[in-house]
Write a protein that holds these residues in place. Structure first.
Motif, PDB file in Angstrom:
ATOM      1  N   MET A  17      14.869 -18.747  13.766  1.00  3.52           N
ATOM      2  CA  MET A  17      13.399 -18.536  14.419  1.00  3.52           C
ATOM      3  C   MET A  17      12.701 -19.700  14.430  1.00  3.52           C
ATOM      4  SD  MET A  17      11.541 -16.907  16.535  1.00  3.52           S
ATOM      5  CE  MET A  17      12.469 -15.271  16.657  1.00  3.52           C
ATOM      6  N   ARG A  18      11.821 -20.102  15.264  1.00  2.00           N
ATOM      7  CA  ARG A  18      10.799 -21.218  15.355  1.00  2.00           C
ATOM      8  C   ARG A  18       9.621 -20.462  15.380  1.00  2.00           C
ATOM      9  NH1 ARG A  18      13.299 -25.964  17.602  1.00  2.00           N
ATOM     10  NH2 ARG A  18      15.230 -25.812  17.825  1.00  2.00           N
ATOM     11  N   TRP A  19       8.693 -20.997  14.524  1.00  2.00           N
ATOM     12  CA  TRP A  19       7.442 -20.302  14.081  1.00  2.00           C
ATOM     13  C   TRP A  19       6.589 -20.245  15.416  1.00  2.00           C
ATOM     14  CZ3 TRP A  19       5.757 -20.122   8.613  1.00  2.00           C
ATOM     15  CH2 TRP A  19       4.725 -19.423   8.544  1.00  2.00           C
ATOM     16  N   SER A  20       6.819 -21.326  16.265  1.00  2.00           N
ATOM     17  CA  SER A  20       5.766 -21.511  17.307  1.00  2.00           C
ATOM     18  C   SER A  20       6.282 -20.354  18.322  1.00  2.00           C
ATOM     19  CB  SER A  20       6.105 -22.821  18.047  1.00  2.00           C
ATOM     20  OG  SER A  20       7.434 -23.152  18.347  1.00  2.00           O
ATOM     21  N   GLN A  21       7.414 -19.527  18.258  1.00  2.00           N
ATOM     22  CA  GLN A  21       8.029 -18.969  19.246  1.00  2.00           C
ATOM     23  C   GLN A  21       7.940 -17.349  18.740  1.00  2.00           C
ATOM     24  OE1 GLN A  21      11.699 -20.645  20.787  1.00  2.00           O
ATOM     25  NE2 GLN A  21      10.656 -22.517  21.070  1.00  2.00           N
ATOM     26  N   THR A  22       7.178 -17.274  17.669  1.00  3.63           N
ATOM     27  CA  THR A  22       7.314 -15.956  17.166  1.00  3.63           C
ATOM     28  C   THR A  22       5.816 -15.513  17.117  1.00  3.63           C
ATOM     29  OG1 THR A  22       7.938 -14.114  15.629  1.00  3.63           O
ATOM     30  CG2 THR A  22       7.560 -16.286  14.776  1.00  3.63           C
ATOM     31  N   LEU A  23       5.479 -14.255  16.160  1.00  5.57           N
ATOM     32  CA  LEU A  23       3.874 -13.959  16.085  1.00  5.57           C
ATOM     33  C   LEU A  23       3.891 -13.698  14.649  1.00  5.57           C
ATOM     34  CD1 LEU A  23       1.192 -13.315  17.290  1.00  5.57           C
ATOM     35  CD2 LEU A  23       2.218 -10.904  17.546  1.00  5.57           C
ATOM     36  N   ILE A  24       2.985 -14.835  14.152  1.00  4.44           N
ATOM     37  CA  ILE A  24       2.730 -14.573  12.678  1.00  4.44           C
ATOM     38  C   ILE A  24       1.272 -14.960  12.339  1.00  4.44           C
ATOM     39  CG2 ILE A  24       3.510 -15.309  10.075  1.00  4.44           C
ATOM     40  CD1 ILE A  24       6.121 -16.370  11.368  1.00  4.44           C
ATOM     41  N   PRO A  25       0.550 -13.880  12.857  1.00  3.63           N
ATOM     42  CA  PRO A  25      -0.774 -14.070  12.791  1.00  3.63           C
ATOM     43  C   PRO A  25      -1.164 -14.137  11.188  1.00  3.63           C
ATOM     44  CG  PRO A  25      -0.457 -11.795  13.471  1.00  3.63           C
ATOM     45  CD  PRO A  25       0.905 -12.498  13.194  1.00  3.63           C
ATOM     46  N   THR A  26      -1.304 -15.042  10.598  1.00  2.00           N
ATOM     47  CA  THR A  26      -1.765 -15.100   8.962  1.00  2.00           C
ATOM     48  C   THR A  26      -3.315 -15.103   9.237  1.00  2.00           C
ATOM     49  OG1 THR A  26      -1.629 -17.476   8.947  1.00  2.00           O
ATOM     50  CG2 THR A  26       0.319 -16.212   7.861  1.00  2.00           C
ATOM     51  N   LEU A  27      -3.866 -14.528   7.972  1.00  2.00           N
ATOM     52  CA  LEU A  27      -5.384 -14.397   8.089  1.00  2.00           C
ATOM     53  C   LEU A  27      -5.805 -14.972   6.767  1.00  2.00           C
ATOM     54  CD1 LEU A  27      -6.048 -10.688   8.670  1.00  2.00           C
ATOM     55  CD2 LEU A  27      -5.993 -12.629  10.209  1.00  2.00           C
ATOM     56  N   LYS A  28      -7.036 -15.911   6.591  1.00  2.00           N
ATOM     57  CA  LYS A  28      -7.345 -16.698   5.728  1.00  2.00           C
ATOM     58  C   LYS A  28      -8.103 -15.658   4.695  1.00  2.00           C
ATOM     59  CE  LYS A  28      -7.864 -21.474   6.974  1.00  2.00           C
ATOM     60  NZ  LYS A  28      -8.121 -21.425   8.471  1.00  2.00           N
ATOM     61  N   GLU A  29      -8.922 -14.747   5.443  1.00  2.00           N
ATOM     62  CA  GLU A  29      -9.837 -13.901   4.700  1.00  2.00           C
ATOM     63  C   GLU A  29      -9.320 -12.401   4.905  1.00  2.00           C
ATOM     64  OE1 GLU A  29     -12.609 -15.242   3.889  1.00  2.00           O
ATOM     65  OE2 GLU A  29     -12.288 -17.191   4.879  1.00  2.00           O
ATOM     66  N   THR A  30      -9.497 -11.910   3.729  1.00  2.00           N
ATOM     67  CA  THR A  30      -8.886 -10.407   3.461  1.00  2.00           C
ATOM     68  C   THR A  30      -9.667  -9.367   4.112  1.00  2.00           C
ATOM     69  OG1 THR A  30      -8.366 -11.044   1.288  1.00  2.00           O
ATOM     70  CG2 THR A  30      -8.716  -8.527   1.712  1.00  2.00           C
ATOM     71  N   PRO A  31      -9.191  -8.673   5.157  1.00  2.00           N
ATOM     72  CA  PRO A  31      -9.871  -7.795   5.997  1.00  2.00           C
ATOM     73  C   PRO A  31     -10.553  -6.603   5.074  1.00  2.00           C
ATOM     74  CG  PRO A  31      -7.504  -7.966   6.717  1.00  2.00           C
ATOM     75  CD  PRO A  31      -7.545  -8.838   5.236  1.00  2.00           C
ATOM     76  N   ALA A  32     -11.703  -6.168   5.448  1.00  2.00           N
ATOM     77  CA  ALA A  32     -12.404  -5.397   4.602  1.00  2.00           C
ATOM     78  C   ALA A  32     -11.826  -4.022   4.471  1.00  2.00           C
ATOM     79  CB  ALA A  32     -13.900  -5.235   5.343  1.00  2.00           C
ATOM     80  N   GLU A  33     -10.929  -3.655   5.480  1.00  2.00           N
ATOM     81  CA  GLU A  33     -10.388  -2.332   5.350  1.00  2.00           C
ATOM     82  C   GLU A  33      -9.379  -2.343   4.175  1.00  2.00           C
ATOM     83  OE1 GLU A  33      -8.281  -3.364   9.103  1.00  2.00           O
ATOM     84  OE2 GLU A  33      -6.408  -2.137   8.230  1.00  2.00           O
ATOM     85  N   ALA A  34      -8.859  -3.483   3.796  1.00  2.00           N
ATOM     86  CA  ALA A  34      -7.820  -3.054   2.799  1.00  2.00           C
ATOM     87  C   ALA A  34      -8.215  -3.016   1.497  1.00  2.00           C
ATOM     88  CB  ALA A  34      -7.020  -4.439   2.936  1.00  2.00           C
ATOM     89  N   GLU A  35      -7.716  -1.908   0.669  1.00  2.00           N
ATOM     90  CA  GLU A  35      -8.287  -1.634  -0.944  1.00  2.00           C
ATOM     91  C   GLU A  35      -7.479  -2.165  -1.996  1.00  2.00           C
ATOM     92  OE1 GLU A  35      -9.444   2.627  -0.903  1.00  2.00           O
ATOM     93  OE2 GLU A  35      -8.563   2.372   1.099  1.00  2.00           O
ATOM     94  N   ILE A  36      -6.213  -2.172  -1.502  1.00  2.00           N
ATOM     95  CA  ILE A  36      -5.364  -2.605  -2.870  1.00  2.00           C
ATOM     96  C   ILE A  36      -4.557  -3.980  -2.310  1.00  2.00           C
ATOM     97  CG2 ILE A  36      -5.140  -0.207  -3.591  1.00  2.00           C
ATOM     98  CD1 ILE A  36      -2.031  -0.139  -2.463  1.00  2.00           C
ATOM     99  N   LEU A  37      -3.985  -4.590  -3.208  1.00  2.00           N
ATOM    100  CA  LEU A  37      -3.408  -5.937  -2.920  1.00  2.00           C
ATOM    101  C   LEU A  37      -2.421  -6.026  -1.940  1.00  2.00           C
ATOM    102  CD1 LEU A  37      -3.539  -8.952  -3.817  1.00  2.00           C
ATOM    103  CD2 LEU A  37      -2.094  -8.568  -5.561  1.00  2.00           C
TER     104      LEU A  37
END
Ligand code: ZN
Length: 573
Positions: free
Chosen positions: A1-21
């Motif tokens: 798979m080519r990275w540019s052709q899939t969907l890998i929306p990584t996030l720098k910030e941690t979403p507030a909704e997540a409580e555990i690692l």
């Protein structure tokens, strides 16, 4: 798979909704997205991991001889009423109505359906043993969905059901599943251990849970390092001594205790009754009727044990007016001496105790010199208390420890009463008589297993996937992507060769800074990363890095062989 052709929306910030690692990493690494509370969308990388976990489960189920089926998720409530679980699960069961106003149940598990199948298809002992399994979406109306996939309203589960002619044969089916579960979790790279468990609303008499040790787990596990005893806190027992008997007078004596409404208060002067000489009386409403529960003053009632004693999970603590109606006193002055109108259950630790103090069912008064058997003769004995850390192990007397864990799998020996008899799953035995099938049932939370792997296997940079379930095993990271450049040409060549060898590989062909690419690869957690940059390539080298390990220069010409060697040796860890 080519990275540019899939969907890998990584996030720098941690979403507030997540409580555990693990929940944070699921979101940050672009594996899932939340639709709404308790409902998640799996993105391409998440699906890849999911399919790998499922495949391991499928292979081990097949290897154990279980047959894959697929049962309807939408189920008629009648069979649930027949088994009694329509009531027992209560509001945990999702129900819906169709256009004709007929009610349907969204399956949380499928004992009723599979037993209905067995009732129709299994006629003779010659067809036994038979074990069926499915991997499918399940539903549970969680009051408080949380921790991402750990406690969701909709989840993917592997459920299996065994049918046998005898208890003995059923034990052998149980054992096969137990062994398969150990292989499954080991192959998923999960440290786990089986513990004795409460049988809960599924019913039955023997059960083990497979636990992944984790501080964020919702279960508490009691275990003994010395002999290996391990049980869920809901089920655990210890070798703690019973309450010592003493010399006492012939009858209970009533004494005034104005304003004393707690165990603690009664331990103080002027009464000075130690908690371990008091009886704690709790009132519950089960089947709309009061039930009295007695535990020692320094013990805690275990509600899971109470559920199995009462034979239902449908019970609740009585409200103060209900208590006053039943016993003529308010909480703090309650007791079971002279109570004959309501069932009384007493914890085993009180058996044989005398010289005890308890409420007199008159506000501001207590009895002392109470002898359990003599003064509360109707009490039924049961194990009702919660074990505490440091108590002696029942098997070897060494101190018990308690730790938290995540339940990823559960095996139950059910027997024949709970489903086979109620839903008519009988077979013709060799001697010509009709007998109910002896059942076992077995679950693995697939989506919860996936998240447990992350919860257990991570570092400051992100997820550290075990090779067996990684979304891609290898990530090729060219540091410049200008088409036709030497770097990109080599990246393309290695990518093609690894693919030809059947390696799960992703090529990070994004036009991004090296720092971004490295960070993303570590966050997602690919076990092996192959970095290709101009500088090292000038020396004829590329850089191989195992996730969490050090960078190793390897000859460009030997890169493919080196990666394959790494994979064969078990990859990153
Ligand atoms: Zn022990």
């Amino acid at each position: 798979m080519r990275w540019s052709q899939t969907l890998i929306p990584t996030l720098k910030e941690t979403p507030a909704e997540a409580e555990i690692l693990s929940h944070k990493l699921l979101l940050r690494a672009g594996l899932v997205r939340k639709l709404t509370g308790g409902l998640y969308t799996f993105l391409p990388l998440g699906v890849r991991v999911l399919r790998k976990v499922e495949q391991i489960v499928r292979e081990e189920m097949d290897r154990s001889g279980a047959l894959e089926v697929l049962l309807p998720t939408l189920q008629p409530p009648e069979i649930w009423q027949q088994s009694g679980r329509y009531e027992a699960i209560g509001d945990g069961l999702y129900k819906l109505r169709d256009r004709a106003k007929k009610e349907w149940v969204m399956s949380p598990t499928a004992e009723e359906v599979i037993t209905t199948l067995a009732a129709g298809e299994i006629n003779s002992y010659r067809q036994l043993p038979a074990t069926f399994y499915q991997i499918s979406v399940k539903f549970r109306d969680e009051i408080r969905p949380r921790f991402g996939l750990m406690r969701a309203k909709e989840f993917i589960m592997k459920d299996a059901y065994s049918f046998d002619a005898t208890e003995e044969a059923a034990m052998s089916s149980y054992r096969k599943m137990y062994d398969a579960y150990q292989r499954i979790f080991n192959r998923c790279g999960l440290k786990n251990f089986p513990v004795e468990a409460d049988t809960g609303v599924i019913g039955g008499n023997l059960s083990h849970e497979f636990m992944v040790p984790a501080e964020t787990g919702e279960n508490e596990i009691v275990f003994c390092e010395a002999c290996g005893y391990a049980a869920n806190l809901e089920k655990a027992t210890s070798g703690i001594p019973k309450t010592a008997a003493r010399e006492v007078g012939p009858t209970p004596e009533k004494f005034a205790t104005p304003g004393v409404v707690t165990i603690e208060a009664l331990t103080k002067a002027p009464h000075s009754v130690p908690a371990n000489r008091q009886i704690k009386t709790l009132v519950f409403i089960a089947d709309s009727k009061p039930v009295l529960i007695l535990v020692r003053g320094d013990d805690q009632l275990n509600e899971a044990k109470l559920a199995s004693v009462l034979g239902t999970t449908v019970f609740r603590p009585a409200e103060t007016p209900e208590i006053f109606d039943a016993l003529g006193a308010h909480p703090g002055s309650l007791g079971a001496v002279g109570v004959t109108k309501f069932p009384v259950f007493a914890d085993e630790r009180l058996r044989g105790a005398n010289g005890m103090t308890t409420g007199a069912n008159e506000d501001g008064f207590h009895f002392n010199k109470v002898s359990l058997e003599r003064d509360i003769p109707g009490a039924r004995w049961a194990d009702l208390r919660t074990v505490g850390a440091g108590e002696p192990c029942a098997k070897c007397a060494k101190p018990l420890k308690i730790q938290r864990g995540i339940e990823v799998g559960h095996v139950f020996m059910i027997g024949s009463k709970k489903y086979s008899e109620k839903l008519n799953a009988y077979y013709l035995a060799e001697d010509g008589t009709r007998k109910p099938c002896v059942m076992g049932c077995y679950g693995i939370g697939i989506t919860r297993t996936l998240q447990s792997i992350i919860e257990q296997s991570n570092d400051k940079d992100g997820i550290v996937w075990p090779l067996t379930v990684a979304p891609y095993q290898v990530c090729i990271t060219p540091l410049g992507v200008a088409s036709g450049s030497a770097v990109m040409q080599l990246a393309e060549k290695i990518y093609a060769e690894l693919q030809a060898r059947g390696v799960d590989v992703i090529l990070d062909d994004r036009d991004e800074r090296p720092g971004v690419k490295f960070k993303d690869a570590d966050l997602v957690g690919f076990p092996i990363r192959l970095g290709i940059g101009e500088k090292s390539l000038a020396k004829g080298e590329v850089e191989l890095k195992r996730r969490g390990g050090t960078l190793t220069p390897v000859l460009a010409a030997a890169a493919v062989a080196k990666v394959c060697e790494c994979l064969a040796a078990g990859g990153a860890n």
